[in-house]
Design a protein around this motif. Structure first.
Motif, short mmCIF file in Angstrom:
data_model
loop_
_atom_site.label_atom_id
_atom_site.label_comp_id
_atom_site.label_asym_id
_atom_site.label_seq_id
_atom_site.Cartn_x
_atom_site.Cartn_y
_atom_site.Cartn_z
N GLU A 1 0.78 -1.23 0.00
CA GLU A 1 0.00 0.00 0.00
C GLU A 1 0.83 1.29 0.00
OE1 GLU A 1 -3.12 0.05 2.90
OE2 GLU A 1 -3.49 -2.12 2.72
N VAL A 2 2.11 1.21 0.36
CA VAL A 2 2.89 2.45 0.46
C VAL A 2 4.18 2.37 -0.37
CG1 VAL A 2 3.94 4.14 2.01
CG2 VAL A 2 1.98 2.80 2.79
N ASN A 3 5.17 1.63 0.11
CA ASN A 3 6.48 1.59 -0.57
C ASN A 3 6.88 0.15 -0.86
OD1 ASN A 3 9.06 1.88 -1.52
ND2 ASN A 3 9.95 2.60 0.42
N PRO A 4 6.74 -0.28 -2.11
CA PRO A 4 7.07 -1.68 -2.45
C PRO A 4 8.55 -2.00 -2.32
CG PRO A 4 6.64 -0.40 -4.44
CD PRO A 4 6.27 0.48 -3.28
N ASN A 5 9.40 -0.96 -2.26
CA ASN A 5 10.85 -1.18 -2.20
C ASN A 5 11.43 -0.98 -0.80
OD1 ASN A 5 11.17 -1.70 -5.03
ND2 ASN A 5 10.87 0.50 -5.39
N LEU A 6 10.60 -1.02 0.21
CA LEU A 6 11.07 -0.87 1.58
C LEU A 6 12.12 -1.93 1.91
CD1 LEU A 6 10.73 0.23 4.58
CD2 LEU A 6 9.11 -1.66 4.85
N ARG A 7 13.24 -1.50 2.47
CA ARG A 7 14.24 -2.44 3.00
C ARG A 7 13.93 -2.69 4.47
NH1 ARG A 7 20.29 -1.79 2.89
NH2 ARG A 7 19.87 0.29 3.63
N TYR A 8 13.86 -3.96 4.84
CA TYR A 8 13.55 -4.34 6.22
C TYR A 8 14.74 -5.14 6.74
CZ TYR A 8 10.90 -6.23 10.20
OH TYR A 8 10.45 -6.56 11.47
N ILE A 9 15.47 -4.56 7.68
CA ILE A 9 16.72 -5.17 8.16
C ILE A 9 16.58 -5.45 9.66
CG2 ILE A 9 19.20 -4.86 8.44
CD1 ILE A 9 19.04 -2.85 6.11
N THR A 10 16.82 -6.67 10.04
CA THR A 10 16.76 -7.04 11.45
C THR A 10 18.13 -7.55 11.89
OG1 THR A 10 15.96 -9.24 10.85
CG2 THR A 10 14.32 -7.60 11.42
N VAL A 11 18.63 -7.01 12.97
CA VAL A 11 19.94 -7.39 13.50
C VAL A 11 19.73 -8.09 14.83
CG1 VAL A 11 22.23 -6.60 14.16
CG2 VAL A 11 20.96 -5.39 12.36
N ASP A 12 20.05 -9.37 14.85
CA ASP A 12 19.92 -10.17 16.07
C ASP A 12 21.25 -10.13 16.81
OD1 ASP A 12 19.64 -12.08 17.99
OD2 ASP A 12 19.36 -13.76 16.64
N LEU A 13 21.38 -9.17 17.72
CA LEU A 13 22.66 -8.92 18.39
C LEU A 13 23.13 -10.08 19.26
CD1 LEU A 13 22.00 -5.22 19.41
CD2 LEU A 13 23.58 -6.02 17.64
N ALA A 14 22.19 -10.91 19.73
CA ALA A 14 22.57 -12.03 20.58
C ALA A 14 23.02 -13.23 19.76
CB ALA A 14 21.41 -12.42 21.49
N GLY A 15 22.81 -13.16 18.43
CA GLY A 15 23.32 -14.22 17.56
C GLY A 15 22.43 -15.42 17.44
N TYR A 16 21.13 -15.32 17.84
CA TYR A 16 20.25 -16.47 17.69
C TYR A 16 19.89 -16.69 16.22
CZ TYR A 16 19.61 -15.11 22.54
OH TYR A 16 19.81 -14.73 23.84
#
Length: 580
Positions: free
Chosen positions: A512-527
């Motif tokens: 509905e808004v931005n088809p090119n959104l970058r979604y980045i998740t950083v799991d700092l604990a390393g799971y």
């Protein structure tokens, strides 16, 4: 990253998951696994991970031809080679006498001549082995065993020194040996046992001359103190009382863009150094005037209280009280010159500039509007794997610092904290942080103040997503620093009112808004827990990063970095372009 157990899963489970992924790849693209090891070691500086990938690849015949090409460029140090062999023994299930198949022997023989005597002396000396034993870290493989079992013959003088052979007694015997290819005859060594010489480093110099101002001055003025060692010993420079010329050289290095760019240090290393500068100048002045001066119990209690308060940033993360920690008595350090408050202020200003330089020089600008979420839930108070560095002791601290670093390079940015509601201060599970100023240390304090007003459970910001979708708010990048909230296997990732998953609400925003959104998740604990199965993983605009290193900021700042982009970066490695 590979072997360390975590709160939510065991190390064995994580290794099993990685091996399952490798088994899926090895028949389709065996070279990719070896390229991934090269990329991990030389671009991301992940030593243990690359050694594990190499060891696993060495156990599979499909990858052998590629290992022959890349092995020498992935193993950089003697300690890497020993770690690789130990991991290989574990992967093949060998717990007894080490096994060295002919293929492993050929790899080791090919790599060994690349090591210098300096490297062998620094990383594989007998002294280092004894120190590791004292720390409870027993090595199953050592360089002497490796040389014997792999039948390494060259370079002859290094092999003989590792094994402990006797030096030829006569010139004739020396000329008949293969040593003459590498050195001249030394009559003083005749008949004596050969050994790897201990290299002259800043550590050995300090061990010989002691933690004294003259020693530090000599190391710095002769440029024999590496930047990282200098950064970790700023406090020692102050309490030993180095001269003004030395202080000036230190400040110049901290402000030098070339030095900072080449250091490749974590940004929070500078924060740890900054906090080490809290030196009691009054006490230094008193022991300078009277070396027999002893602090009163009241003064000791006051110091202990100040240290305790300095670490009480979060609930449950306070440092143990002085009375609870028994430490052996240390010799007093009588400073040659008592540092002034102006000198300490100059160090702090230089460190602030060093952080700005480290971020600006090593991280590309992030285009567009970015939203950064930093997890403030209770689980984020787990300790970071590398051990405490000043007040950076937990994944929560680390997430805040990374978020602030990225804010510095974002074209436009909003920072939110994420946990659970805590009325009346925080009625929702998210809260925008209004920041003022540019000093990273002041900004970190501002974030911590807001954090204390948040709940400590995990909830996903569905209502925030609904608001930005309703208002058609344009966002180019969403970045989350967390430990487990990135997984749809967690109950917190479901909107129980609408039955959404995080993937679905994210897809709704893209539709509905931005088809090119970058979604980045950083799991700092390393799971690095799985994301909603194939739905999430097949969306190339998503990127999941498990663990942390200085490469995280570089990955995030790359405009095209997504899952597909990360894979392309590894595939782009070409053997023909690697320098010999």
């Amino acid at each position: 990253m590979i072997t360390e157990p975590k709160y939510y899963e065991t190390a064995e489970k994580r290794v099993t998951e990685i091996i399952n992924d490798l088994n899926e790849i090895v028949d389709k693209d065996p070279e990719f696994i070896v390229k991934l090891a090269y990329y991990s070691r030389n671009q991301l500086n992940l030593r243990s991970t690359s050694n594990f990938l190499l060891a696993w690849a060495a156990s599979k015949h499909q990858t052998h031809s590629f290992l022959i090409e890349y092995f020498n460029f992935i193993i950089n140090l003697p300690s890497d080679l020993l770690d690789f062999i130990e991991k290989y023994q574990g992967i093949i299930g060998n717990t007894g006498v080490p096994k060295f198949p002919s293929f492993i022997q050929s790899l080791v023989k090919k790599k060994f001549p690349d090591f210098s005597e300096y490297q062998l002396g620094k990383y594989c000396s007998e002294g280092k082995r004894k120190r590791m034993l004292m720390k409870g870290k027993k090595q199953k493989i050592n360089m002497k065993l490796l040389v014997k079992c792999c039948h390494i013959k060259k370079p002859a003088h290094l092999v003989a020194s590792i094994i402990g052979k006797r030096y030829p007694r006569t010139m004739e015997g020396f000329n008949n040996s293969s040593f003459s290819e590498y050195m001249d005859f030394n009559p003083e060594m005749a008949g004596k046992r050969m050994k790897i010489r201990t290299p002259i480093t800043w550590e050995t110099t300090l061990s010989e001359k002691g933690n004294k101002a003259e020693c530090w001055e000599g190391l710095i003025k002769s440029n024999k103190l590496p930047f990282m060692a200098m950064l970790r010993n700023l406090r020692n420079l102050l309490i030993t009382g180095v001269d003004l010329e030395t202080n000036k050289k230190v400040v110049e290095k901290l402000r030098n863009p070339d030095v900072i760019a080449n250091s490749r240090l974590f940004p929070f290393r500078f924060l740890s150094a900054f906090e080490s500068l809290n030196v009691d100048l009054e006490y230094l002045q008193k022991i300078k005037e009277d070396p027999n001066y002893e602090e009163t119990e009241e003064e000791k209690a006051k110091k202990a209280q100040n240290r305790q308060e300095g670490y009480e940033y979060f609930r449950g993360s306070a440092r143990p009280k002085r009375s609870e920690v028994k430490k052996p008595a240390k010799n007093k350090k009588i400073p040659n010159i008592v540092p002034t408050s102006e000198i300490i202020a100059g160090y702090k200003e230089a460190l602030e500039e060093a952080i700005r330089l480290a971020t600006a020089l090593n991280v590309s600008p992030i285009r567009g509007h970015s939203v950064i979420f930093c997890d403030a839930s209770g689980s984020m108070q787990c300790k970071i794997s590398s051990g405490p560095m000043g007040s950076i002791r937990t994944c929560m601290d680390l997430g805040y610092l990374f978020g602030l670093m990225l804010r510095h390079v974002c074209e436009s940015c909003d920072i939110y904290l994420l946990s659970s509601p805590n009325p009346p201060e925080t009625p929702k599970c998210w809260r925008k942080v209004e920041l003022s100023g540019d000093n990273i240390f002041d900004l970190l304090t501002q974030v911590r103040v807001v954090s204390d007003e948040m709940g400590r459970s995990n909830e996903y910001p569905y209502d925030w997503f609904e608001n930005v979708i309703k208002e058609k708010s344009w966002i180019d990048n969403i970045i989350i620093f967390s430990d487990m909230i990135i997984s749809d296997t967690c109950s917190e990732m479901f909107d129980h009112n609408e039955s959404y998953t995080s993937y679905q609400i994210l897809q709704k925003y893209r539709d509905e808004v931005n088809p090119n959104l970058r979604y980045i998740t950083v799991d700092l604990a390393g799971y690095a827990r799985d994301m909603s199965g194939a739905n999430f993983e097949n969306q190339f605009k998503n990127l999941v990063i498990g663990g942390y290193s200085d490469a995280i900021l570089k990955l995030i700042s790359c405009t095209q970095t997504t899952q597909a982009g990360a894979v392309r970066a590894c595939k782009a490695v070409k053997r023909s372009e690697i320098d010999n």
